[in-house]
Design an enzyme around this catalytic site. Structure first.
Site, PDB file in Angstrom:
ATOM      1  N   ALA B 125     -23.971  16.672  20.838  1.00  0.00           N
ATOM      2  CA  ALA B 125     -25.151  16.027  20.971  1.00  0.00           C
ATOM      3  C   ALA B 125     -25.503  15.287  22.684  1.00  0.00           C
ATOM      4  O   ALA B 125     -26.395  14.632  22.923  1.00  0.00           O
ATOM      5  CB  ALA B 125     -25.590  15.098  20.272  1.00  0.00           C
ATOM      6  N   ASN B 192     -18.410  12.678  15.964  1.00  0.00           N
ATOM      7  CA  ASN B 192     -18.334  13.732  16.836  1.00  0.00           C
ATOM      8  C   ASN B 192     -18.644  13.544  18.327  1.00  0.00           C
ATOM      9  O   ASN B 192     -17.848  14.022  19.331  1.00  0.00           O
ATOM     10  CB  ASN B 192     -18.952  14.914  16.348  1.00  0.00           C
ATOM     11  CG  ASN B 192     -18.719  15.549  15.081  1.00  0.00           C
ATOM     12  OD1 ASN B 192     -17.143  15.674  15.144  1.00  0.00           O
ATOM     13  ND2 ASN B 192     -19.270  16.216  14.263  1.00  0.00           N
ATOM     14  N   HIS B 222     -28.145   8.865  23.171  1.00  0.00           N
ATOM     15  CA  HIS B 222     -26.702   8.522  23.495  1.00  0.00           C
ATOM     16  C   HIS B 222     -26.806   8.523  24.989  1.00  0.00           C
ATOM     17  O   HIS B 222     -27.038   9.129  25.765  1.00  0.00           O
ATOM     18  CB  HIS B 222     -25.619   9.787  23.295  1.00  0.00           C
ATOM     19  CG  HIS B 222     -25.841  10.055  21.753  1.00  0.00           C
ATOM     20  ND1 HIS B 222     -25.276   9.471  20.611  1.00  0.00           N
ATOM     21  CD2 HIS B 222     -26.180  11.021  21.338  1.00  0.00           C
ATOM     22  CE1 HIS B 222     -25.456   9.882  19.449  1.00  0.00           C
ATOM     23  NE2 HIS B 222     -25.972  10.914  19.931  1.00  0.00           N
TER      24      HIS B 222
END
Lengths: 263, 263
Positions: B125, B192, B222
């Site tokens: 991601a 992850n 993020h």
């Protein structure tokens, strides 16, 4: 298997690559042959590295697995077809060629995927292309590059002079807003970054570029903004100059070495 | 040459990969074999794709060139040694395994460069690892991940409950600040991304993670901040959910396909 590098251009980046590969005693890479129009530079390599072959012309790389161009844009055009005919990897540093030279961008775009894989584009003074290529599996709606440089970077720029743009000593001035193709025409020193983004996103016509003269900064700062159905992505690169060549962002020089090592 | 994929795990990402490779009629990739602990899923593949071999156990991938793990962390540990012994490529999706399972991170770190090249870490991601790997040629001073998620993402989280952290309905609350290893322990759903950054930068102990519960957002965001002598790099990923699986960022699913295609 040792990969043999043919290095075209022995300027700052070429020499950096030559030294990096030679000094590191890399088990997988070797400098097989070099070319430069400057005979003094060629002679210098011959003395320091007698095992390296001196190329007779820019396409004299038949015994190489990887051809690295760190010369000038025109060399990209001169070697491109010869590379494509072969199975060699090509690492072009003068990526601006794909915007500036007629036909080279569409020639690149038309390559089959498998051939494109053999052309390793260094990420230069920017990055995030792992994310960009992933988003492209769905599609990109907009791609924008904002480049901020100190005022002194725009001294003697003919676009600024002929458009009578006044730089300000106290606050940032947007001196250009347009597509990557126009940016490349008017600001040749920003061309590789704009071309790199354009090549991986929407092409020279649709990739947008904004250039800002910022008196408050002393280094080059690039911001990328990508919009897509997958999400919105914003990357900021605040690059320090290379310790041995203050004109070049350190990241750009390193990206050449990383590109070669990633093959 | 056609590269044969062995796919372990037929959940959302596994099925996405299966469909993407099968539907696209990719000339260079084919699904050779699949494995899932769920026999119903295996039977379903056998009916829809009779040419795909059903694997008998997780390391039954001898006829594959690429092994893709999209199962659970433990599978990464179970197949790792077998992969390393061979010349196969390995694409692990449960990257958190390298933080959570004792010894796996140091096992990965100790691999020779040439072996590391065969382990293709999907960017998940996040992204910008081309830039990160380039900076690493000089060195990284600090690496920080800031993850912002909607309040609902932290429902029933035992760390929040046992530390009596109160989420706010009107403003963001920093609910965790620490290293990637601790973040992985307390926030398994963020593991992850943290592991991916840690693996490419300063490792689970020195890679810093900040987790924010933000009531104003509806998707996962993020932000990565890397400091280095080469410059300062800030990447922001505002990820939309996948259209077919709202729990997963679309970018993460696509990154698996991109990772396979980049081989």
């Amino acid at each position: 298997m040792i990969k043999k590098i043919g290095l075209i251009g022995l300027g700052y980046i070429g020499t950096t690559i030559l030294n990096a590969v030679s000094e590191e005693a890399n088990e997988n890479l070797t400098i097989q042959a070099v070319y430069d129009i400057d005979n003094v530079k060629m002679k210098d390599v011959a003395e320091k590295h007698p095992s390296i072959r001196l190329m007779q012309h820019v396409t004299d790389f038949q015994d190489c697995d990887i051809v690295v161009e760190c010369a000038v844009q025109q060399v990209v055009a001169e070697v491109f077809d010869e590379i494509i005919k072969s199975d060699k990897y090509f690492v072009p540093m003068s990526i601006g060629a794909f915007i500036s030279l007629p036909g080279l961008f569409s020639k690149y775009q038309k390559l089959a995927e498998i051939k494109k894989k053999n052309i390793i584009l260094p990420s230069g003074a920017i990055g995030g292309f792992d994310c960009v290529e992933t988003i492209k599996l769905v599609g990109i709606k907009s791609a924008k590059l904002q480049t901020r440089k100190p005022n002194r970077a725009f001294r003697n720029n003919s676009y600024i002079e002929s458009n009578n743009i006044k730089l300000n000593e106290h606050s940032p001035v947007v001196i250009f807003k347009g597509n990557a193709k126009l940016a490349a025409t008017y600001f040749p020193r920003s061309i590789n970054v704009a071309a790199r983004l354009a090549l991986s996103t929407l092409g020279p016509e649709k990739t947008l570029v904004e250039i800002i003269a910022d008196p408050s900064i002393s280094k080059n700062i690039h911001a990328i903004e990508i919009e897509s159905e997958v999400g919105k992505y914003t990357f900021l690169f605040e690059n320090n100059p290379s310790p041995t060549n203050p004109k070049t962002s350190w990241l750009a020089a390193l990206s050449a070495i990383y590109a070669i090592k990633s093959i």
